[in-house]
Motif scaffolding. Structure first.
Motif, PDB file in Angstrom:
ATOM      1  N   HIS A 235       0.636   2.775  -3.481  1.00 17.27           N
ATOM      2  CA  HIS A 235       0.357   3.443  -4.196  1.00 17.27           C
ATOM      3  C   HIS A 235      -0.553   4.146  -3.147  1.00 17.27           C
ATOM      4  CE1 HIS A 235       0.413  -0.190  -7.493  1.00 17.27           C
ATOM      5  NE2 HIS A 235       0.627  -0.579  -6.092  1.00 17.27           N
TER       6      HIS A 235
ATOM      7  N   SER B  91     -12.661  -0.473   1.105  1.00 18.47           N
ATOM      8  CA  SER B  91     -11.009   0.577   1.139  1.00 18.47           C
ATOM      9  C   SER B  91      -9.850  -0.058   2.031  1.00 18.47           C
ATOM     10  CB  SER B  91     -11.526   1.996   1.787  1.00 18.47           C
ATOM     11  OG  SER B  91     -10.045   2.855   1.787  1.00 18.47           O
TER      12      SER B  91
ATOM     13  N   LYS C 184      -6.211   0.799   3.684  1.00 19.37           N
ATOM     14  CA  LYS C 184      -5.627   2.189   3.916  1.00 19.37           C
ATOM     15  C   LYS C 184      -4.150   1.522   4.845  1.00 19.37           C
ATOM     16  CE  LYS C 184      -9.355   5.475   3.061  1.00 19.37           C
ATOM     17  NZ  LYS C 184      -8.891   7.217   4.198  1.00 19.37           N
TER      18      LYS C 184
ATOM     19  N   LEU D  80       1.092  -0.894  -0.038  1.00 19.50           N
ATOM     20  CA  LEU D  80      -0.025  -0.383  -0.598  1.00 19.50           C
ATOM     21  C   LEU D  80       0.906   1.586  -0.246  1.00 19.50           C
ATOM     22  CD1 LEU D  80      -2.950  -1.295   2.784  1.00 19.50           C
ATOM     23  CD2 LEU D  80      -3.286  -1.347   0.245  1.00 19.50           C
TER      24      LEU D  80
ATOM     25  N   GLU E 119      -3.429   3.624  -0.236  1.00 18.03           N
ATOM     26  CA  GLU E 119      -4.656   3.069  -0.680  1.00 18.03           C
ATOM     27  C   GLU E 119      -4.866   2.211  -1.648  1.00 18.03           C
ATOM     28  OE1 GLU E 119      -9.443   4.717  -0.259  1.00 18.03           O
ATOM     29  OE2 GLU E 119      -7.832   6.433  -0.569  1.00 18.03           O
ATOM     30  N   LEU E 120      -6.139   1.198  -1.347  1.00 20.98           N
ATOM     31  CA  LEU E 120      -6.567   0.458  -2.287  1.00 20.98           C
ATOM     32  C   LEU E 120      -7.942   0.108  -1.936  1.00 20.98           C
ATOM     33  CD1 LEU E 120      -6.134  -1.597  -4.897  1.00 20.98           C
ATOM     34  CD2 LEU E 120      -5.955  -3.293  -2.900  1.00 20.98           C
TER      35      LEU E 120
ATOM     36  N   ASP F 122       0.387   1.476   5.473  1.00 22.43           N
ATOM     37  CA  ASP F 122       1.597   1.311   4.735  1.00 22.43           C
ATOM     38  C   ASP F 122       2.676   0.343   4.548  1.00 22.43           C
ATOM     39  OD1 ASP F 122       2.307   0.969   6.741  1.00 22.43           O
ATOM     40  OD2 ASP F 122       3.113   3.122   7.659  1.00 22.43           O
TER      41      ASP F 122
ATOM     42  N   THR G  51      -3.533  -2.259   9.137  1.00 19.26           N
ATOM     43  CA  THR G  51      -4.189  -1.718   7.479  1.00 19.26           C
ATOM     44  C   THR G  51      -5.798  -1.630   7.876  1.00 19.26           C
ATOM     45  OG1 THR G  51      -2.370  -3.244   6.387  1.00 19.26           O
ATOM     46  CG2 THR G  51      -4.442  -2.560   5.456  1.00 19.26           C
TER      47      THR G  51
ATOM     48  N   THR H 219      -6.434   2.153  -7.493  1.00 13.93           N
ATOM     49  CA  THR H 219      -5.954   2.755  -6.833  1.00 13.93           C
ATOM     50  C   THR H 219      -6.408   4.712  -7.143  1.00 13.93           C
ATOM     51  OG1 THR H 219      -4.536   3.554  -8.698  1.00 13.93           O
ATOM     52  CG2 THR H 219      -3.774   1.719  -7.437  1.00 13.93           C
TER      53      THR H 219
END
Length: 262
Positions: free
Chosen positions: A110, A152, A154, A107, A113-114, A156, A128, A188
């Motif tokens: 990107h 969602s 979110k 993540l 967030e995915l 790192d 996450t 993304t």
């Protein structure tokens, strides 16, 4: 910069029916949807908890609010937390209940967030944030089917999602891509998601491609799946003799006679 998510190692195993094996250092953890775990080694403890563990100080009512949103969308209220409580590295594996490909996403690469279909999430490093993302557009709400409710992810750290069949990656640089709503796995930030009518009225009624298509436009990455589970299930049911379907791919008449005897 301090990482928010646990830094886990992983290996994707298999080709057409993949699973992801995650290696946890002592005290590291991952969160997963209920029922996704395939196997785990000793010293790994698991516990169903309300929430994803990304905000440990949120309190009971904060966790209850997040669980309520998941319940409204048809998801389970609880998520399973897997923690390595031993003194050496241990492994836990996750897979989806139907054939497909596992997508591993960092993540941090990107924009943190995915956005994905709500049924595609498998697991993610602890820290996450896993939340339901409701698309408020009227067209999506009425005609998008499963596309109305998105998820969602979110953070790192690493997140793992599942795609049915073959996984296709598309890079958009301002272009527009139209896809079947069920074939969308995730995208993304920077991609605008909408639902539009599929061509003329004649094409909508007789084309066999559905009444509406998902429209993706902007700058970013889109992941698609070649075989959504809903499409595969429809084909299986349509050809199941017990449901009045027809035989397909059976060259011997003995197969039909055998079922009549049974």
């Amino acid at each position: 910069m301090t990482r928010k998510c646990h830094e886990v190692d992983y290996e994707i195993i298999g080709s057409s029916m993949q699973l992801v094996e995650i290696e946890l250092d002592p005290h590291e953890a991952v969160v997963a949807e209920a029922g996704a775990m395939t196997y785990l080694e000793e010293d790994i403890a698991f516990e169903a908890k309300m929430g994803d563990g990304s905000e440990p100080e949120s309190g009971f009512f904060g966790k209850l609010w997040g669980a309520g949103k998941r319940a409204i969308s048809g998801e389970g209220i609880f998520m399973t937390h897997f923690t390595n409580e031993g003194g050496r590295k241990r492994k836990v594996a996750f897979s989806a209940p139907f054939p497909g490909t596992v997508l591993a996403i960092d993540l941090a690469e990107h924009n943190g967030e995915l956005i994905c279909q709500k049924d595609s999430f498998l697991a993610a490093a602890l820290g996450t944030q896993v939340t339901m993302k409701f698309n408020k557009r009227l067209g999506v709400g009425f005609f998008g089917g499963e596309g109305f409710i998105l998820q969602s992810l979110k953070g790192d750290g690493m997140a793992f999602v599942h795609a049915g069949g073959t996984l296709i990656k598309k890079e958009l640089r301002g272009e527009t891509l139209r896809v079947d709503t069920g074939c969308l796995v995730g995208f993304t930030p920077g991609i605008d998601y909408d639902i539009q009518r599929a061509g003329s009225l004649k094409s909508m009624v007789f084309g066999g491609e559905g009444l509406f298509l998902a429209t993706l436009q902007g700058h970013g990455t889109v992941w698609l799946q070649s075989l959504p589970f809903s499409r595969m299930a429809d084909r299986i049911i349509a050809h199941a003799p017990s449901s009045g379907g027809k035989d397909q791919g059976e060259g011997s008449v003995l197969g039909g006679i055998g079922r009549m005897i049974n």
